[in-house]
Structure formats: structure tokens, C-alpha cells
Design a protein around this motif. Structure first.
Motif, PDB file in Angstrom:
ATOM      1  N   ALA A 298       0.834  -1.209   0.000  1.00  0.00           N
ATOM      2  CA  ALA A 298       0.000   0.000   0.000  1.00  0.00           C
ATOM      3  C   ALA A 298       0.861   1.248   0.000  1.00  0.00           C
ATOM      4  O   ALA A 298       0.588   2.224  -0.712  1.00  0.00           O
ATOM      5  CB  ALA A 298      -0.933  -0.013   1.211  1.00  0.00           C
ATOM      6  N   GLU A 299       1.906   1.205   0.786  1.00  0.00           N
ATOM      7  CA  GLU A 299       2.792   2.377   0.839  1.00  0.00           C
ATOM      8  C   GLU A 299       3.544   2.546  -0.468  1.00  0.00           C
ATOM      9  O   GLU A 299       3.732   3.671  -0.958  1.00  0.00           O
ATOM     10  CB  GLU A 299       3.765   2.200   1.999  1.00  0.00           C
ATOM     11  N   LYS A 300       3.923   1.425  -1.048  1.00  0.00           N
ATOM     12  CA  LYS A 300       4.684   1.470  -2.291  1.00  0.00           C
ATOM     13  C   LYS A 300       3.872   2.108  -3.413  1.00  0.00           C
ATOM     14  O   LYS A 300       4.387   2.927  -4.185  1.00  0.00           O
ATOM     15  CB  LYS A 300       5.106   0.045  -2.665  1.00  0.00           C
ATOM     16  N   HIS A 301       2.611   1.733  -3.508  1.00  0.00           N
ATOM     17  CA  HIS A 301       1.764   2.215  -4.604  1.00  0.00           C
ATOM     18  C   HIS A 301       0.875   3.383  -4.185  1.00  0.00           C
ATOM     19  O   HIS A 301      -0.030   3.762  -4.937  1.00  0.00           O
ATOM     20  CB  HIS A 301       0.883   1.069  -5.126  1.00  0.00           C
ATOM     21  N   ASP A 302       1.153   3.916  -2.984  1.00  0.00           N
ATOM     22  CA  ASP A 302       0.397   5.073  -2.480  1.00  0.00           C
ATOM     23  C   ASP A 302      -1.099   4.773  -2.438  1.00  0.00           C
ATOM     24  O   ASP A 302      -1.940   5.556  -2.866  1.00  0.00           O
ATOM     25  CB  ASP A 302       0.650   6.312  -3.346  1.00  0.00           C
ATOM     26  N   LEU A 303      -1.420   3.593  -1.876  1.00  0.00           N
ATOM     27  CA  LEU A 303      -2.811   3.181  -1.725  1.00  0.00           C
ATOM     28  C   LEU A 303      -3.231   3.338  -0.278  1.00  0.00           C
ATOM     29  O   LEU A 303      -2.428   3.185   0.642  1.00  0.00           O
ATOM     30  CB  LEU A 303      -2.994   1.723  -2.161  1.00  0.00           C
ATOM     31  N   GLN A 304      -4.510   3.614  -0.077  1.00  0.00           N
ATOM     32  CA  GLN A 304      -5.005   3.733   1.291  1.00  0.00           C
ATOM     33  C   GLN A 304      -5.352   2.377   1.894  1.00  0.00           C
ATOM     34  O   GLN A 304      -5.358   2.220   3.115  1.00  0.00           O
ATOM     35  CB  GLN A 304      -6.250   4.632   1.342  1.00  0.00           C
ATOM     36  N   GLU A 305      -5.626   1.372   1.021  1.00  0.00           N
ATOM     37  CA  GLU A 305      -6.042   0.072   1.560  1.00  0.00           C
ATOM     38  C   GLU A 305      -5.795  -1.009   0.524  1.00  0.00           C
ATOM     39  O   GLU A 305      -6.069  -0.826  -0.658  1.00  0.00           O
ATOM     40  CB  GLU A 305      -7.523   0.118   1.938  1.00  0.00           C
ATOM     41  N   VAL A 306      -5.258  -2.188   1.017  1.00  0.00           N
ATOM     42  CA  VAL A 306      -5.076  -3.376   0.187  1.00  0.00           C
ATOM     43  C   VAL A 306      -5.608  -4.556   0.983  1.00  0.00           C
ATOM     44  O   VAL A 306      -5.190  -4.775   2.131  1.00  0.00           O
ATOM     45  CB  VAL A 306      -3.600  -3.612  -0.178  1.00  0.00           C
ATOM     46  N   ASN A 307      -6.558  -5.317   0.405  1.00  0.00           N
ATOM     47  CA  ASN A 307      -7.185  -6.437   1.108  1.00  0.00           C
ATOM     48  C   ASN A 307      -7.061  -7.705   0.277  1.00  0.00           C
ATOM     49  O   ASN A 307      -7.152  -7.670  -0.949  1.00  0.00           O
ATOM     50  CB  ASN A 307      -8.671  -6.159   1.360  1.00  0.00           C
ATOM     51  N   ILE A 308      -6.900  -8.853   0.988  1.00  0.00           N
ATOM     52  CA  ILE A 308      -6.958 -10.176   0.372  1.00  0.00           C
ATOM     53  C   ILE A 308      -8.222 -10.849   0.882  1.00  0.00           C
ATOM     54  O   ILE A 308      -8.461 -10.917   2.096  1.00  0.00           O
ATOM     55  CB  ILE A 308      -5.728 -11.016   0.717  1.00  0.00           C
ATOM     56  N   VAL A 309      -9.046 -11.335  -0.061  1.00  0.00           N
ATOM     57  CA  VAL A 309     -10.322 -11.951   0.289  1.00  0.00           C
ATOM     58  C   VAL A 309     -10.289 -13.406  -0.168  1.00  0.00           C
ATOM     59  O   VAL A 309      -9.915 -13.706  -1.307  1.00  0.00           O
ATOM     60  CB  VAL A 309     -11.482 -11.207  -0.396  1.00  0.00           C
ATOM     61  N   ASP A 310     -10.714 -14.329   0.749  1.00  0.00           N
ATOM     62  CA  ASP A 310     -10.670 -15.756   0.422  1.00  0.00           C
ATOM     63  C   ASP A 310     -11.905 -16.167  -0.355  1.00  0.00           C
ATOM     64  O   ASP A 310     -12.745 -15.333  -0.718  1.00  0.00           O
ATOM     65  CB  ASP A 310     -10.495 -16.593   1.688  1.00  0.00           C
ATOM     66  N   SER A 311     -12.038 -17.472  -0.573  1.00  0.00           N
ATOM     67  CA  SER A 311     -13.121 -17.993  -1.399  1.00  0.00           C
ATOM     68  C   SER A 311     -14.480 -17.842  -0.749  1.00  0.00           C
ATOM     69  O   SER A 311     -15.506 -17.940  -1.424  1.00  0.00           O
ATOM     70  CB  SER A 311     -12.863 -19.475  -1.709  1.00  0.00           C
ATOM     71  N   ASN A 312     -14.528 -17.593   0.543  1.00  0.00           N
ATOM     72  CA  ASN A 312     -15.792 -17.387   1.248  1.00  0.00           C
ATOM     73  C   ASN A 312     -16.179 -15.912   1.338  1.00  0.00           C
ATOM     74  O   ASN A 312     -17.192 -15.571   1.961  1.00  0.00           O
ATOM     75  CB  ASN A 312     -15.709 -17.973   2.653  1.00  0.00           C
ATOM     76  N   GLY A 313     -15.355 -15.049   0.803  1.00  0.00           N
ATOM     77  CA  GLY A 313     -15.648 -13.629   0.825  1.00  0.00           C
ATOM     78  C   GLY A 313     -15.224 -12.964   2.119  1.00  0.00           C
ATOM     79  O   GLY A 313     -15.688 -11.847   2.413  1.00  0.00           O
ATOM     80  N   ILE A 314     -14.292 -13.611   2.878  1.00  0.00           N
ATOM     81  CA  ILE A 314     -13.827 -13.051   4.141  1.00  0.00           C
ATOM     82  C   ILE A 314     -12.464 -12.408   3.911  1.00  0.00           C
ATOM     83  O   ILE A 314     -11.599 -12.974   3.245  1.00  0.00           O
ATOM     84  CB  ILE A 314     -13.716 -14.133   5.232  1.00  0.00           C
ATOM     85  N   ILE A 316      -9.042 -11.881   4.686  1.00  0.00           N
ATOM     86  CA  ILE A 316      -8.119 -12.664   5.505  1.00  0.00           C
ATOM     87  C   ILE A 316      -6.827 -11.909   5.767  1.00  0.00           C
ATOM     88  O   ILE A 316      -6.063 -12.277   6.664  1.00  0.00           O
ATOM     89  CB  ILE A 316      -7.816 -14.013   4.835  1.00  0.00           C
ATOM     90  N   ALA A 317      -6.565 -10.875   4.999  1.00  0.00           N
ATOM     91  CA  ALA A 317      -5.366 -10.064   5.217  1.00  0.00           C
ATOM     92  C   ALA A 317      -5.646  -8.669   4.693  1.00  0.00           C
ATOM     93  O   ALA A 317      -6.369  -8.482   3.715  1.00  0.00           O
ATOM     94  CB  ALA A 317      -4.162 -10.671   4.510  1.00  0.00           C
ATOM     95  N   SER A 318      -5.065  -7.631   5.365  1.00  0.00           N
ATOM     96  CA  SER A 318      -5.324  -6.257   4.955  1.00  0.00           C
ATOM     97  C   SER A 318      -4.252  -5.341   5.492  1.00  0.00           C
ATOM     98  O   SER A 318      -3.651  -5.605   6.546  1.00  0.00           O
ATOM     99  CB  SER A 318      -6.698  -5.803   5.462  1.00  0.00           C
ATOM    100  N   SER A 319      -4.045  -4.254   4.719  1.00  0.00           N
ATOM    101  CA  SER A 319      -3.128  -3.234   5.209  1.00  0.00           C
ATOM    102  C   SER A 319      -3.778  -2.425   6.321  1.00  0.00           C
ATOM    103  O   SER A 319      -3.094  -1.705   7.046  1.00  0.00           O
ATOM    104  CB  SER A 319      -2.728  -2.304   4.054  1.00  0.00           C
ATOM    105  N   ALA A 320      -5.114  -2.582   6.440  1.00  0.00           N
ATOM    106  CA  ALA A 320      -5.852  -1.928   7.534  1.00  0.00           C
ATOM    107  C   ALA A 320      -6.376  -3.036   8.431  1.00  0.00           C
ATOM    108  O   ALA A 320      -7.312  -3.764   8.059  1.00  0.00           O
ATOM    109  CB  ALA A 320      -6.994  -1.077   6.982  1.00  0.00           C
ATOM    110  N   LYS A 321      -5.765  -3.244   9.582  1.00  0.00           N
ATOM    111  CA  LYS A 321      -6.067  -4.398  10.437  1.00  0.00           C
ATOM    112  C   LYS A 321      -7.526  -4.437  10.889  1.00  0.00           C
ATOM    113  O   LYS A 321      -8.077  -5.504  11.140  1.00  0.00           O
ATOM    114  CB  LYS A 321      -5.146  -4.382  11.659  1.00  0.00           C
ATOM    115  N   GLU A 322      -8.196  -3.266  10.954  1.00  0.00           N
ATOM    116  CA  GLU A 322      -9.559  -3.243  11.481  1.00  0.00           C
ATOM    117  C   GLU A 322     -10.566  -3.915  10.551  1.00  0.00           C
ATOM    118  O   GLU A 322     -11.696  -4.206  10.953  1.00  0.00           O
ATOM    119  CB  GLU A 322     -10.015  -1.803  11.745  1.00  0.00           C
TER     120      GLU A 322
END
Length: 718
Positions: A298-314, A316-322
Motif C-alpha cells: 500500500a505504501e509502495k503504490h500510495d494506496l489507502q487500503e489493500v485487502n486479500i479476500v478468500d473464497s468465502n468472501g472473508i 483474511i489479510a489487509s493493510s488496515a487491520k480493522e
């Protein structure tokens, strides 16, 4: 200076009309003695030269040329005769056609030439067919002058409709009012001046309807109806054309906004998709993604948020822990990304409020791309972030587009800074509230001043930008103004033509026929019962003619019957009158000492002349000659009374003088008709031959002498 020149040009036809009016008014001198054809040519050429002068004397203002050329042929035709008007129109029109070779404007060449020629023809037609070859009043002068100039403006529109309508409208817009007013007033003043010099009445001065001509009443009321109809249609035309213009402006502004909006959305979507593709390319199917790694991305590409979503739509990982553990299916906005698990490889969402409850407020834009291992990555940034990337592209979206011919688009960022314009305002900050962004609804037209010009505006928001489409009011209302001028001019011309034609038809069909009927009735009332009324232009007048002729025939029959009856009665009266006078001769056949004979021929069947003779005893003969004033039955009745009185007093033994005195006194009683009688009466004593006589104002008798000559009988009183 322009106004002064226009006033001078307006008054020149007036002065020339006064000159010729005074010249014609001098009977048996100079110009007045010339044949009518020669006078028409002189007047026509003079006013034609005045039209030429008006062309050369053109008054320049605001890039257009004003003139009062058409007033010259109109004044000649309406006030002096159709030939002079036609001659003046031809001279002025032909000269205007060739005047381009020495400086006159080429743009209005055809329309001006046609208008001047038509002015001469129109003025002549009005005088001959509508005014019975009489001089026009000030009202007709004003109306015809205005109508002719309106036709002039329409001809300019028509001749330039397909080549340069904008310039034609500019000329009409700046020329129409002063030229219409000047030409109308010029002809009107000329008519008023000529009428004043000739002491002609311009309109009925009596309020008595019986003294006002039907043509004047009809034309006055028709004019009121025409003006009312023109006003109503003009108001309706203005209202409808304004509505149509505003509808077209709204459509144009909204279309331009939508085009720019699509460009901005495309630029925004393309920018974020490029980023998400770059980020997704850094992950493989076996990568075990840590939150710290996403923070670094996120910092590299000047993004406010980067999220990884699994096959269930949850998440599972994010640059914003909340947001870790957030179920993408739980909200409608985030559920849109679930299509990335159903076969779609990329998806970008519109700018909107962040759906993650713990994220920063404001407008965000998210995009996603599928990852190996039945996962997808989602990246997002705020409007301020992606606007930095696409400002350059957005600036071109407005520069490369026009609103209409001279309008433009203005694009501002969220802070109100202009990022795209024609160049004059880029970098400036606009108060969006005063500009319309806060006080005007989105997608609603409003008015403002931009680049020092009054404009129509409409705005919309897209991707954090304000898109403002701007159209100059002058251009936006151009179509309406052209249509309005053209329609109003056409309506005025149509109404004026209808007025002239209706007035002409009424005059020919009604007024002229009534005049013919009245002329025939005048002869009939004057005693000529042999006149036949033969007005048969339509059923009503044919019926009226038949009724009047039938009435006259009946009247003639009654008169003939009454005359025959009177003649018969007078014949009887004549017989009665003659029977009262001695009519058997010789009246005294046994008397040989005298002879007497008398006869009376009346001027009419009966009259007031009478004679009488009778014997007083055996020795005296009374004879009388008298004349009653007047003729006919009244004189006959007075004669019978006088004859009876004289005879009665004579037979009573009264003296001759006393007889007339007593008869006179009796006749004066109750003589309201003031009739009188003159008489000469003599009493001949047959024994002595002496005549005693008296004369009451009558002619003396005539004596026949022995030698056969005649002489009046003289007496002392004669």
C-alpha cells in the motif's frame, strides 16, 4: 450624431412631399399646369433620386448601415399617385443593386433592392385599390411604412438563410427597430403635412355614427382585431420559442456533462485497474500473504487500503487491520466484488463512501482482481489520491470539447480548483457555492457570469470532480431570437396583408355596391322613377336590387293611378266651375240693343280667373272680370266665394264702390292663406250708354274703336 443623421434622413421625404404639394396647389401656374403624366414622371424621378441619396447617405452604427430609402417610393405612391411611386421604387432599387460597385454593402444587396422596388409597387397598389386613388391618411402612411420595412427584414432573412444566418440576424437585430420606426414615421409625417396644407380631414370628427363612413368603422374595428390577434400570437410565439430554447439548452448542457463525465470515469477506472493489475501480478498461488506485506504494498503504490479476500468472501489479510475478518457478502456495496470468485477477473467500483465501518470517512474508489487459489485482491484509495494521477487526463477532457460553438466545459476538483478549462481559469479556485455547486441542484440550469460573459450553466459531480458545462446566453438563445424575429415579422406581414385584402374585399363587395345603390336611390328620390338598380354581385345585393325595383314599380303604379284619379276629379271640378259661369251665347236672344260674349281657358284644369255678367232690372247690364291669386283648386274655391259675394252685394242695390268694399271686408275674414283677388266691374245703363265701373287692382279693359284699333280704357285712377 447617429440619431441626428437618422432624423434628417427621416424628414427629407416630408420636405419633398411638401414642396410638390405646394407646387400642385398653385392653380394655373408652373407645375400645376403640366399634364398629369408629366407630373407623375417628375415626382417619381424626384423621389427616386431621394431614394438614391438615402442609399449613399447610409448611417453606420454598430457595424451595420441604417437608411430611410423605402420611405421615398412609399411617399410618392401613397400621396401623389401609383405611377410616381413605381418610378421612384424602380430608380431606388436599381441604383441599390449597382451601388455595390462604388461602396454599398454586398451582404444586403438583393434584399434591399427587392424591398425598394416592392415599396413603390405596394404604395401604388394601396392608393389605387384600397384608397380609390385618394391620398393616404397618416394612419395608412404609418402602417404601410412599418409593413414595408418588416418585409425588408424578412427578405434579408430569406436571402441569407442558407449562407450566413448569424450575420443576417445581427443586421436585423440592430437595424430593424430604427429603420422600421424611421420609415413609418417619415411616411406618416409626409401624409400629415400634405393633409394640413390641403386642409383635408384625416378622420371623422363627429361622434354621430350616422356621419361616419362604414369603411372607416370597419377598418378601425378590423385594425383592433388584427392588433389583438398579433399581440396574442406574438406572446404565444415568444413563450413557446423560449420554452423550446431552454429545453434545447438543457439537453445540450446535460449531454456535454455526460460526455465529460464518461471521460473522467474512464480515466479513473483505467488508472485504478492499472494499479490493481500491477499489485495482483506480484502474488502467486502459494503465497502466504502477511499483513505487513500488504502495508508495504500500500505504501509502495500510495494506496489507502489493500485487502486479500478468500473464497468465502472473508477478508483474511489487509493493510488496515480493522477490516480483517470482514464478510464481503454482508453489505450490498462490497458484495459486488463477489463476482471475482465467479469467473470475473477484474472489477472496478464507482467512487463512493467506504463501506468498511472502521475505515476513514470520505469518498473512496475500490477495484479488485482475481488471484490464483480462488482468492482476489482488493485495493482502494481516496478521491484525493487518484485525482492526482488523472488530473492531466481530466484536463484534456474539457479542453478538447466544446459546448455548442463558443461554450466550454469547466472541471474543478473537490477543493474547487479548476483543473480543466479553455485556459483562462486553470489553477483558479472557484467558490462552488456561489457558482452554483451549493445553491443550485445538480443537473439544473442556472445563470452566471464567466469570462466576463453572461452564460447558462449546469453542473454534475463525478469521481470527486465538479463538471460545469457553460453556454453563452447569446448563443443559447440565438435560435429562439432568430425564430422569434422571423415569426413575428411574418405574422405582422400576414396580418397586414390580411387587413389590406379584407378591407379591399369589403370595399369592393359591400361599400362600392352600397354606394351604387345609394346613387340610384338618389336619382329615384330626385324624381327619376325610370332608374333601375342592377347590383348583382351576390344574392343579398341582387335581392335588394329586386326589392327596390319592385317597390319603385309599385310606387309608379300608385302614382299613375292617383294621377288618373286626380285628373278625373279635376275634370269634374272644371265642369262644375265652368257651369257656374255664363256659358250660353247669345245669353239674351231677345235683346237687340247689345251683344256679349265671354270664354275662359284655365292654366290648369281649374283656376282662379272668372267672369260674370247679369241684368239688373231691364235696363242695366253688370259685367265683371277677375283674377284670384294662385292656381288650381284653392284659387277656384276662392273665386267661387268672391263671385258669389260680388253678385250678392250688387243685386242688393249697393253702389259699385261699396260692392267691392263689402266683398273685400268679407273675404279678409278668416283668410289665413292670405289669398286675394283683383277685379274690374262695370254697370252699363242701356238707356243712356253710361258705364259706372270700379277697378280693384285689375288690368284695365281694352276698347275697340270705330276704326278697328284697340286701346286700354283709361280712367282717373289708372
Amino acid at each position: 450624431m447617429v440619431l441626428l443623421k437618422l432624423v434628417v434622413a427621416t424628414l427629407l421625404p416630408v420636405f419633398l412631399a411638401i414642396f410638390f404639394c405646394l407646387a400642385e396647389n398653385k392653380k394655373e401656374k408652373g407645375f400645376a399646369r403640366l399634364p398629369e403624366r408629366v407630373k407623375q414622371v417628375i415626382i417619381g424621378v424626384s423621389f427616386g433620386c431621394l431614394a438614391v441619396f438615402s442609399t449613399e447617405y447610409g448611417i453606420e452604427t454598430q457595424g451595420v448601415i441604417l437608411n430611410v430609402r423605402d420611405a421615398a417610393p412609399l411617399t410618392a405612391g401613397l400621396l401623389f399617385g401609383a405611377p410616381s411611386g413605381i418610378i421612384a421604387g424602380l430608380i431606388g432599387g436599381v441604383e441599390r443593386w449597382f451601388a455595390v460597385y462604388w461602396g454599398a454593402g454586398e451582404f444586403s444587396r438583393l434584399s434591399c433592392t427587392l424591398a425598394t422596388i416592392v415599396a413603390g409597387l405596394f404604395g401604388g397598389w394601396i392608393r389605387v385599390f384600397l384608397l380609390d386613388n385618394k391620398r393616404a391618411s397618416w394612419f395608412y402612411g404609418l402602417a404601410v411604412g412599418v409593413t414595408t420595412e418588416v418585409l425588408h427584414m424578412i427578405l434579408l432573412f430569406i436571402t441569407k438563410m442558407s449562407t450566413d444566418i448569424e450575420r443576417a440576424f445581427y443586421v436585423v437585430q440592430h437595424c430593424s427597430m430604427p429603420m422600421i420606426i424611421a420609415n413609418g414615421v417619415s411616411v406618416m409625417l409626409a401624409a400629415m403635412a400634405v393633409s394640413f396644407i390641403l386642409k383635408e380631414r384625416q378622420r371623422p370628427v363627429s361622434k354621430d355614427p350616422e356621419k361616419i363612413k362604414i369603411s372607416y368603422t370597419f377598418q378601425t374595428r378590423l385594425m383592433v382585431c388584427v392588433l389583438l390577434a398579433f399581440s396574442l400570437t406574438g406572446l404565444f410565439t415568444y413563450t413557446m420559442q423560449t420554452k423550446i430554447a431552454y429545453t434545447n439548452i438543457d439537453s445540450l448542457l446535460s449531454t456535454c456533462i455526460e460526455d465529460v463525465r464518461e471521460d473522467i470515469i474512464y480515466s479513473s477506472d483505467h488508472n485504478l485497474l492499472t494499479v490493481v493489475r500491477t499489485v495482483a501480478a506480484e502474488f502467486s498461488e502459494d503465497d502466504n500473504i502477511e499483513n505487513s506485506e500488504l502495508e508495504w504494498i500500500a505504501e509502495k503504490h500510495d494506496l489507502q487500503e489493500v485487502n486479500i479476500v478468500d473464497s468465502n468472501g472473508i477478508v483474511i489479510a489487509s493493510s488496515a487491520k480493522e477490516v480483517i475478518g470482514f464478510d464481503m457478502k454482508s453489505k450490498e456495496e462490497t458484495a459486488e466484488f463477489m463476482q471475482l470468485l465467479d469467473g470475473e477477473t477484474e472489477f472496478v467500483q464507482d467512487l463512493r463512501t467506504n463501506s468498511f465501518g472502521n475505515s476513514d470517512e470520505g469518498l473512496w474508489k475500490f477495484a479488485g482482481a482475481s488471484l490464483p487459489g480462488d482468492r482476489f485482491i482488493q485495493v482502494g484509495y481516496k478521491a484525493e489520491r487518484f485525482q492526482k494521477d488523472i488530473d492531466m487526463e481530466v484536463s484534456g477532457a474539457a479542453k478538447n470539447r466544446h459546448v455548442g460553438k463558443t461554450g466550454c466545459n469547466i472541471i474543478c476538483n473537490a477543493e474547487g480548483v479548476v483543473v480543466s478549462d479553455r485556459g483562462e481559469m486553470i489553477g483558479e479556485k472557484i467558490d462552488l457555492k456561489s457558482f452554483g455547486g451549493g445553491n443550485t441542484e445538480e443537473g439544473v440550469r442556472f445563470e452566471a457570469e464567466i469570462h466576463g460573459e453572461e452564460v447558462f450553466c449546469m453542473y454534475s459531480r463525478s469521481e470527486g470532480y465538479y463538471i460545469v458545462s457553460v453556454l453563452p446566453q447569446k448563443e443559447g438563445m440565438f435560435t429562439r431570437d432568430v425564430a422569434l424575429y422571423l415569426l413575428l415579422f411574418m405574422e405582422l406581414l400576414v396580418f397586414a396583408t390580411l387587413f389590406a385584402l379584407i378591407a379591399y374585399l369589403v370595399k369592393k363587395i359591400v361599400v362600392d355596391n352600397i354606394r351604387r345603390v345609394n346613387e340610384s336611390l338618389g336619382q329615384i328620390t330626385g324624381g327619376n322613377l325610370d332608374v333601375k338598380i342592377n347590383v348583382r354581385t351576390n344574392e343579398e345585393f341582387a335581392s335588394l336590387s329586386d326589392d327596390i325595383n319592385s317597390t319603385v314599380i309599385t310606387l309608379k303604379r300608385y302614382i299613375e293611378e292617383a294621377a288618373a284619379r286626380i285628373d278625373q276629379e279635376l275634370l269634374f271640378a272644371k265642369k262644375i266651375q265652368h257651369s257656374a259661369l255664363p256659358s250660353v251665347f247669345p245669353p239674351y236672344p231677345n235683346r237687340k240693343d247689345f251683344g256679349i260674349y265671354a270664354m275662359m281657358d284655365t292654366a290648369k284644369e281649374v283656376g282662379g280667373d272668372f267672369y260674370d255678367f247679369y241684368m239688373l232690372g231691364e235696363d242695366k247690364l253688370v259685367f265683371i272680370i277677375a283674377d284670384v291669386s294662385g292656381k288650381g283648386i284653392p284659387a277656384a274655391m276662392f273665386m267661387m266665394t268672391a263671385k258669389t259675394l260680388i253678385k250678392s252685394y250688387t243685386e242688393s242695390g249697393a253702389e259699385v264702390n261699396d260692392v267691392f268694399t263689402m266683398a273685400n271686408n268679407k273675404l279678409c275674414e278668416s283668410n289665413e292663406a292670405e289669398m286675394f283677388v283683383t277685379a274690374w266691374m262695370g254697370i252699363l245703363d242701356l238707356r243712356t250708354g253710361v258705364i259706372t265701373y270700379t277697378n280693384a287692382g285689375h288690368n284695365p279693359p281694352v276698347l275697340r274703336k270705330k276704326n278697328g284699333t284697340f286701346a286700354y280704357f283709361k280712367s282717373k285712377g289708372d
